[in-house]
Design an enzyme around this catalytic site. Sequence first.
Site, mmCIF file in Angstrom:
data_model
loop_
_atom_site.group_PDB
_atom_site.id
_atom_site.type_symbol
_atom_site.label_atom_id
_atom_site.label_comp_id
_atom_site.label_asym_id
_atom_site.label_seq_id
_atom_site.Cartn_x
_atom_site.Cartn_y
_atom_site.Cartn_z
ATOM 1 N N SER A 24 57.145 55.946 70.953
ATOM 2 C CA SER A 24 58.341 56.391 70.232
ATOM 3 C C SER A 24 58.006 56.804 68.800
ATOM 4 O O SER A 24 58.481 57.835 68.310
ATOM 5 C CB SER A 24 59.396 55.278 70.211
ATOM 6 O OG SER A 24 59.906 55.030 71.494
ATOM 7 N N SER A 166 71.991 55.549 73.473
ATOM 8 C CA SER A 166 70.735 56.290 73.637
ATOM 9 C C SER A 166 70.116 56.581 72.283
ATOM 10 O O SER A 166 70.690 57.322 71.474
ATOM 11 C CB SER A 166 70.985 57.604 74.384
ATOM 12 O OG SER A 166 69.853 58.447 74.315
ATOM 13 N N ASP A 315 63.169 49.801 78.444
ATOM 14 C CA ASP A 315 61.876 50.191 79.020
ATOM 15 C C ASP A 315 61.163 49.031 79.701
ATOM 16 O O ASP A 315 60.259 49.248 80.518
ATOM 17 C CB ASP A 315 60.968 50.791 77.945
ATOM 18 C CG ASP A 315 61.396 52.195 77.550
ATOM 19 O OD1 ASP A 315 62.098 52.851 78.348
ATOM 20 O OD2 ASP A 315 61.034 52.637 76.444
#
Length: 432
Positions: A24, A166, A315
């Site tokens: 990320s 999100s 995740d």
Amino acid sequence: MIKKLSIQPASGLQGDLSVPGDKSVSHRGLILGAISQGTTTLHHFLPAADCLSTLTALQKLGVPIKRVDTTVTISGRGLRGLTQPQQPLDMGNAGTATRLLTGLLAGQPFETTLVGDTSLSQRPMERVRQPLQAMGAQVQLTAGHLPMTITGRTLHGSRTEMQVASAQVKSALILAALQADQASTIIEKLPTRDHTERLLQQFGGQIETAPDQRTITVQPQPALVGQSLTIPGDFSSAAFFVTAATIIPNSHVRLTNVGLNPTRTGFLNILRRMGGQVTVDHEHRMGEPVGTLDVRFAQLHPVQVTATEIPAVIDELPLVALLAATANGISTISGAAELRVKETDRIATIVTELQKLGVRITSQPDGFVIDGRKSWRQPTEPLASHGDHRIGMMMAIAALRLAAPAELESAEAVNISYPTFFEDLARLSQGV
């Protein structure tokens, strides 16, 4: 390129490991470096397929970028300095980069088309188009998916109440807001990972998060300034080894320089509730909180995971399922419908793969129920990644716990986020 691997049982994992850079943060560091003035250097960059898709896309947008192993040097073009690519940008499997670049390109003075692989082309993009359109963006989708064409326009500051939790959509809106004519406010449904906000502040951006951790205000930005950043180890990658050490007897593993951003570490909270033996030490900062995870084998209890926890563990949910499959009772994971629109329908693939091991697991519309009290059995067919990196790594860890070797198909999927996964696993387990 690997296609199929035979994974040997492990009698225990032992040793120290430094996991690769955070995916990320690598994506976001590239993008913010590209739109800054001056030079940005990223150390401990993750050279995985997804991040390399971002790097290549930015080069095609006119950004000079050089990479030597895990060090990346970016000659920033400024917020208005990108140029129109000569052809569509192929984003591969990189959902994060696709959504973030959509927000950035919405305010650029040219047209860009984004395409992706089969998996990415099935992932929902309407969630990012709608709020950008409210800012004045022009984004054309193909039945709600890629290919997507973005025609840059003047953007207006807006107040957006997000419909999905999100971080990718939030980050797209932040990048668009930097180019707007006035301040923008983003209100999250639930708090999500905040790497974009933290990094943007390091680059000189004016962004403020309210005490509720859900309301973000972004000021239009005349200029960002290039930085030298060291990217922390990826917590999601470390979580695979945390899980392996937890479920395989005689294990003791130390994972160093792991990013411990509190919006990412919900997995540790869940593991501790289950009775996991994990401690954090040597805490310091590398732009974000970082530390060493010390993990040992543990007998686990069942757990209930609900919607409010999901953004901080999204995740790692495949690993929560794997942990639950070894616990001494019935666990439930709910509020996780987002798993159905990841690289695969992860609820379906988790159920399919764990059932091969004899695990009692049933799917729900937004999660699953797992009874970990039944002993595992040797699979009668190969385990499979389904082309999904996180499913592939989850099943590789599961295979270490079996009584005999097991085959894992499409093992190359790990290249999406962790190209050296099997080498690192072998170092700790001698099991691959």
